[in-house]
Design a protein around this motif. Structure first.
Motif, short mmCIF file in Angstrom:
data_model
loop_
_atom_site.label_atom_id
_atom_site.label_comp_id
_atom_site.label_asym_id
_atom_site.label_seq_id
_atom_site.Cartn_x
_atom_site.Cartn_y
_atom_site.Cartn_z
N ARG A 1 -64.49 46.62 27.94
CA ARG A 1 -63.61 46.89 26.82
C ARG A 1 -63.30 48.62 28.00
O ARG A 1 -63.89 48.66 28.21
CB ARG A 1 -63.91 47.80 25.68
CG ARG A 1 -62.80 48.33 24.97
CD ARG A 1 -64.04 48.75 23.97
NE ARG A 1 -64.64 49.30 24.31
CZ ARG A 1 -65.88 49.92 22.96
NH1 ARG A 1 -66.04 49.83 21.84
NH2 ARG A 1 -66.63 50.21 23.52
N PHE A 2 -61.36 48.93 27.77
CA PHE A 2 -61.28 49.99 28.71
C PHE A 2 -60.47 50.86 27.57
O PHE A 2 -59.75 50.09 26.93
CB PHE A 2 -60.61 49.81 29.85
CG PHE A 2 -60.96 49.33 31.17
CD1 PHE A 2 -62.16 50.28 31.68
CD2 PHE A 2 -61.25 47.43 31.80
CE1 PHE A 2 -62.29 49.00 32.83
CE2 PHE A 2 -62.47 46.65 32.24
CZ PHE A 2 -62.19 47.68 32.92
N ARG A 3 -60.99 52.03 27.90
CA ARG A 3 -59.91 53.47 26.94
C ARG A 3 -58.86 53.29 27.71
O ARG A 3 -58.82 52.94 28.91
CB ARG A 3 -60.77 54.58 27.01
CG ARG A 3 -62.02 54.29 25.92
CD ARG A 3 -62.29 56.01 25.93
NE ARG A 3 -62.68 56.64 27.25
CZ ARG A 3 -63.30 56.72 28.07
NH1 ARG A 3 -64.03 55.41 27.84
NH2 ARG A 3 -63.12 57.39 29.02
N GLU B 1 -58.31 36.79 30.56
CA GLU B 1 -57.00 37.34 28.58
C GLU B 1 -57.47 38.97 28.65
O GLU B 1 -58.70 39.13 28.66
CB GLU B 1 -57.74 36.42 27.35
CG GLU B 1 -56.80 34.91 27.73
CD GLU B 1 -57.95 34.42 27.10
OE1 GLU B 1 -57.17 32.96 27.05
OE2 GLU B 1 -58.39 34.61 26.14
N LEU B 2 -56.23 39.30 28.39
CA LEU B 2 -56.07 40.97 27.83
C LEU B 2 -56.20 40.98 25.98
O LEU B 2 -54.59 39.84 26.18
CB LEU B 2 -55.32 41.58 28.52
CG LEU B 2 -55.39 43.25 28.10
CD1 LEU B 2 -55.84 44.16 29.19
CD2 LEU B 2 -53.64 43.67 27.91
N ARG B 3 -56.17 42.00 25.85
CA ARG B 3 -56.06 41.34 24.23
C ARG B 3 -55.80 43.21 23.86
O ARG B 3 -56.85 44.53 24.30
CB ARG B 3 -57.17 41.28 23.11
CG ARG B 3 -57.00 41.82 21.88
CD ARG B 3 -57.82 41.45 21.42
NE ARG B 3 -58.97 42.37 20.87
CZ ARG B 3 -60.30 41.75 20.10
NH1 ARG B 3 -60.03 41.10 19.78
NH2 ARG B 3 -61.07 42.27 20.27
N HIS B 4 -54.01 43.37 23.74
CA HIS B 4 -53.68 45.16 23.01
C HIS B 4 -53.19 44.76 22.11
O HIS B 4 -51.78 43.44 22.18
CB HIS B 4 -53.08 45.62 24.36
CG HIS B 4 -53.16 46.99 23.75
ND1 HIS B 4 -51.61 47.55 23.83
CD2 HIS B 4 -53.21 47.65 24.62
CE1 HIS B 4 -51.34 48.80 24.07
NE2 HIS B 4 -53.05 49.07 23.73
N THR C 1 -61.13 47.19 15.84
CA THR C 1 -60.98 47.36 18.27
C THR C 1 -59.81 46.78 18.18
O THR C 1 -59.92 47.86 19.52
CB THR C 1 -62.49 46.46 18.26
OG1 THR C 1 -61.88 45.19 18.17
CG2 THR C 1 -63.90 46.69 17.95
N CYS C 2 -59.22 46.85 17.46
CA CYS C 2 -57.34 45.96 18.39
C CYS C 2 -56.75 47.11 18.65
O CYS C 2 -56.36 47.74 17.54
CB CYS C 2 -57.04 44.98 18.12
SG CYS C 2 -55.90 44.23 18.69
N ARG C 3 -56.93 48.35 19.38
CA ARG C 3 -56.36 49.41 19.10
C ARG C 3 -55.46 50.24 20.06
O ARG C 3 -55.70 49.45 21.29
CB ARG C 3 -57.69 51.02 19.11
CG ARG C 3 -58.46 50.67 17.75
CD ARG C 3 -59.41 51.65 17.86
NE ARG C 3 -59.16 52.17 18.83
CZ ARG C 3 -60.62 53.52 18.94
NH1 ARG C 3 -61.56 53.38 18.10
NH2 ARG C 3 -60.64 54.37 19.97
N ASP C 4 -54.28 50.58 19.84
CA ASP C 4 -53.42 51.13 21.06
C ASP C 4 -53.98 51.64 22.74
O ASP C 4 -53.88 51.98 23.30
CB ASP C 4 -52.28 52.15 20.49
CG ASP C 4 -51.67 51.67 19.69
OD1 ASP C 4 -50.97 50.42 19.90
OD2 ASP C 4 -50.86 52.21 18.81
N ASP C 5 -55.85 52.34 21.66
CA ASP C 5 -56.41 53.25 22.96
C ASP C 5 -56.87 52.54 24.09
O ASP C 5 -58.38 53.25 24.50
CB ASP C 5 -56.42 54.77 22.67
CG ASP C 5 -57.26 54.51 21.95
OD1 ASP C 5 -57.73 53.52 21.30
OD2 ASP C 5 -58.36 55.75 21.32
N HIS D 1 -58.82 44.72 25.79
CA HIS D 1 -59.92 44.52 26.05
C HIS D 1 -59.90 42.90 27.17
O HIS D 1 -58.75 42.48 26.73
CB HIS D 1 -60.76 43.71 24.77
CG HIS D 1 -60.81 44.63 23.73
ND1 HIS D 1 -62.03 45.34 23.54
CD2 HIS D 1 -60.52 45.71 23.28
CE1 HIS D 1 -62.85 45.22 22.15
NE2 HIS D 1 -61.47 46.26 22.28
N LEU D 2 -60.36 42.46 27.95
CA LEU D 2 -60.37 42.21 28.34
C LEU D 2 -61.41 40.65 28.27
O LEU D 2 -63.00 41.02 28.19
CB LEU D 2 -60.95 42.38 30.10
CG LEU D 2 -59.36 42.83 30.24
CD1 LEU D 2 -60.05 44.20 31.35
CD2 LEU D 2 -58.61 42.88 31.23
#
Length: 163
Positions: free
Chosen positions: A45-47, A148-151, A29-33, A36-37
């Motif tokens: 989650r946002f695209r 927190e944001l995950r990317h 789920t940790c993808r460039d596009d 996750h917050l």
């Protein structure tokens, strides 16, 4: 007695397989596009489109007539900035502009930025990531300072690292 040992072994193997699949699922789920917050309000989650060059950051979401729900743009700077400010020149969509530090922690939000407004909306010092989403979503979801944001773009300082 042998069947208990076998049953225990089978249960441990099954558990290990499930944990492995879960870890793979989380990592996938940790993808460039996607971003996750998370916060005390829950998770979202946002695209996203990633703007990580000078040209893509300068253009941003200008000249667009809409932004799908659940979508946004993540602005990535190579290092924390001395001062970051956004404006809405040539931007037709009301936006929430979410400013984050090098760990991906929300520091400030410009709520419902007004289309075409050329007033500078400062994020402050030490901002390295900025997420733009549809105006009003940050408040409705509960996103605020400390979220927190995950990317994958967030490096080793990440408050919520990709695994």
């Amino acid at each position: 007695m042998g069947s208990r040992v076998e049953a225990g072994l089978i249960a441990r193997i099954f558990g290990a397989i499930c944990l492995s699949l879960l870890a793979t699922s989380v990592a996938a789920t940790c993808r460039d596009d996607q971003v996750h917050l998370r916060g005390d309000w829950g998770e979202a989650r946002f695209r996203v489109e990633v703007a990580d060059t000078g040209a893509s950051r300068a253009t941003g979401l200008m000249h667009r007539d809409s932004l799908p729900q659940g979508a946004g743009m993540l602005f990535v700077y190579p290092r924390p900035q001395v001062a970051v400010a956004f404006w809405m020149k040539n931007t037709r969509i009301p936006l929430d502009i979410i400013y984050m530090d090098s760990a991906g922690r929300v520091q400030r939000i410009a709520h419902k930025a007004i289309p075409y407004d050329e007033t500078a909306l400062p994020g402050g010092r030490g901002i390295q990531y900025v997420l733009e989403i549809n105006g009003g979503l940050a408040r409705s979801l509960g996103i605020g300072p400390g979220t927190e944001l995950r990317h994958p773009a967030i490096g080793e300082d990440a408050a919520w690292p990709c695994e």
